[in-house]
Write an enzyme that holds these catalytic residues in place. Structure first.
Site, PDB file in Angstrom:
ATOM      1  N   THR A   9      55.665  41.430  30.791  1.00 58.44           N
ATOM      2  CA  THR A   9      53.937  41.725  30.953  1.00 58.44           C
ATOM      3  C   THR A   9      53.235  41.955  29.932  1.00 58.44           C
ATOM      4  O   THR A   9      53.231  43.048  28.794  1.00 58.44           O
ATOM      5  CB  THR A   9      53.044  42.578  32.043  1.00 58.44           C
ATOM      6  OG1 THR A   9      52.221  42.531  32.406  1.00 58.44           O
ATOM      7  CG2 THR A   9      53.933  43.984  31.690  1.00 58.44           C
ATOM      8  N   GLY A  13      47.114  47.721  31.148  1.00 61.70           N
ATOM      9  CA  GLY A  13      47.285  49.318  33.033  1.00 61.70           C
ATOM     10  C   GLY A  13      48.512  48.691  33.689  1.00 61.70           C
ATOM     11  O   GLY A  13      49.398  49.944  33.963  1.00 61.70           O
ATOM     12  N   ASP A  73      56.665  39.640  40.222  1.00 65.09           N
ATOM     13  CA  ASP A  73      55.657  38.985  40.751  1.00 65.09           C
ATOM     14  C   ASP A  73      55.127  39.039  41.786  1.00 65.09           C
ATOM     15  O   ASP A  73      55.321  39.621  42.527  1.00 65.09           O
ATOM     16  CB  ASP A  73      56.726  37.549  40.737  1.00 65.09           C
ATOM     17  CG  ASP A  73      54.825  36.153  40.845  1.00 65.09           C
ATOM     18  OD1 ASP A  73      53.844  36.041  40.124  1.00 65.09           O
ATOM     19  OD2 ASP A  73      55.424  35.446  41.398  1.00 65.09           O
ATOM     20  N   PHE A 156      40.849  44.626  40.568  1.00 65.35           N
ATOM     21  CA  PHE A 156      40.909  42.964  40.105  1.00 65.35           C
ATOM     22  C   PHE A 156      41.159  41.972  41.519  1.00 65.35           C
ATOM     23  O   PHE A 156      42.059  42.610  42.417  1.00 65.35           O
ATOM     24  CB  PHE A 156      41.780  42.711  39.333  1.00 65.35           C
ATOM     25  CG  PHE A 156      43.040  43.323  39.070  1.00 65.35           C
ATOM     26  CD1 PHE A 156      43.932  41.837  38.911  1.00 65.35           C
ATOM     27  CD2 PHE A 156      43.193  44.248  39.030  1.00 65.35           C
ATOM     28  CE1 PHE A 156      45.172  42.501  39.641  1.00 65.35           C
ATOM     29  CE2 PHE A 156      44.911  44.785  38.858  1.00 65.35           C
ATOM     30  CZ  PHE A 156      45.823  43.873  39.406  1.00 65.35           C
ATOM     31  N   HIS A 184      51.052  47.838  46.627  1.00 66.55           N
ATOM     32  CA  HIS A 184      52.179  46.888  46.674  1.00 66.55           C
ATOM     33  C   HIS A 184      53.200  47.356  45.515  1.00 66.55           C
ATOM     34  O   HIS A 184      54.729  47.235  45.559  1.00 66.55           O
ATOM     35  CB  HIS A 184      52.653  45.165  47.467  1.00 66.55           C
ATOM     36  CG  HIS A 184      51.218  44.731  46.033  1.00 66.55           C
ATOM     37  ND1 HIS A 184      50.502  45.306  45.675  1.00 66.55           N
ATOM     38  CD2 HIS A 184      51.824  43.644  45.247  1.00 66.55           C
ATOM     39  CE1 HIS A 184      49.598  44.526  45.349  1.00 66.55           C
ATOM     40  NE2 HIS A 184      50.260  43.548  44.153  1.00 66.55           N
TER      41      HIS A 184
END
Length: 203
Positions: A9, A13, A73, A156, A184
């Site tokens: 990624t 964060g 994902d 977000f 999650h």
């Protein structure tokens, strides 16, 4: 011995969150993001599920770096919309991705739908890929309801619309500390760390 993990990624964060969880579980492992890797290959997330897309990312980056790689994902599934937006969550309203437009589209599609018909869940799939091809998969789920209007600014994506009945707040109204306990992604990360802990003990 596991010394480095590539987190597939560019989100600082996510890197911070995952690093803190590793440290909290006494795993002294350096976390590297895609921001620190040169010539990152293009990744086409053309899977039909969160799990498939996580695998695609993990496999591609693991081959490129030769290092243990973790990829995730995630997205939103709304029951009234038969699971949409699902894997298309980030670009629900089209290109380029825009959180506000995604939220506006979701509210339009659910206009007039009562609260008991607005059930939804955030899902996150993680793939932990080892050089050589071995891999492990985890999943985290957070159940909720789509609110009639956005509330909160600490988040977000669909967070301002994702209402948690047990808290009486949307995901975007929770503190970062609270969110990182029940989200999650936090649940999927925690399961991935359990796998890493077992592997470290074997080495």
């Amino acid at each position: 011995m596991i010394e480095k993990i590539v987190l597939a990624t560019q989100n600082k964060g996510k890197v911070k969150e995952f690093t803190e969880m590793l440290e909290a579980n006494d795993l002294n492992v350096q976390v590297i993001s895609l921001l620190e890797i040169e010539d990152v290959p293009e990744i086409v997330e053309d899977g039909s599920s969160f799990k498939e897309n996580a695998y695609i990312k993990a496999h591609k980056i693991c081959l490129h770096t030769g290092l243990l790689t973790l990829a995730d994902d995630s997205g939103l599934e709304v029951d009234y919309l038969n699971g949409a937006p699902g894997i298309h969550s980030a670009r629900f309203a089209g290109e380029p991705k825009n959180d506000q437009k995604n939220n506006e589209k979701l509210l339009r599609l659910l206009e007039g739908v009562p609260s008991d018909g607005r059930t939804a869940r955030f899902k996150c799939a993680i793939c932990v890929m080892f050089p050589g091809g071995d891999f492990y998969e985890t999943e985290g789920v957070c159940e909720g309801v789509i609110a009639s209007s956005p509330k909160g600014s600490n988040g977000f994506g669909f967070d301002p619309l994702f209402y948690l009945p047990q808290y009486g707040l949307t995901m975007a109204q929770l503190s970062s500390e609270e969110k990182n306990k029940i989200s999650h992604r936090a649940k999927a990360f925690a399961k991935a760390i359990e796998i890493l802990q077992k592997l470290v003990k074997k080495t």
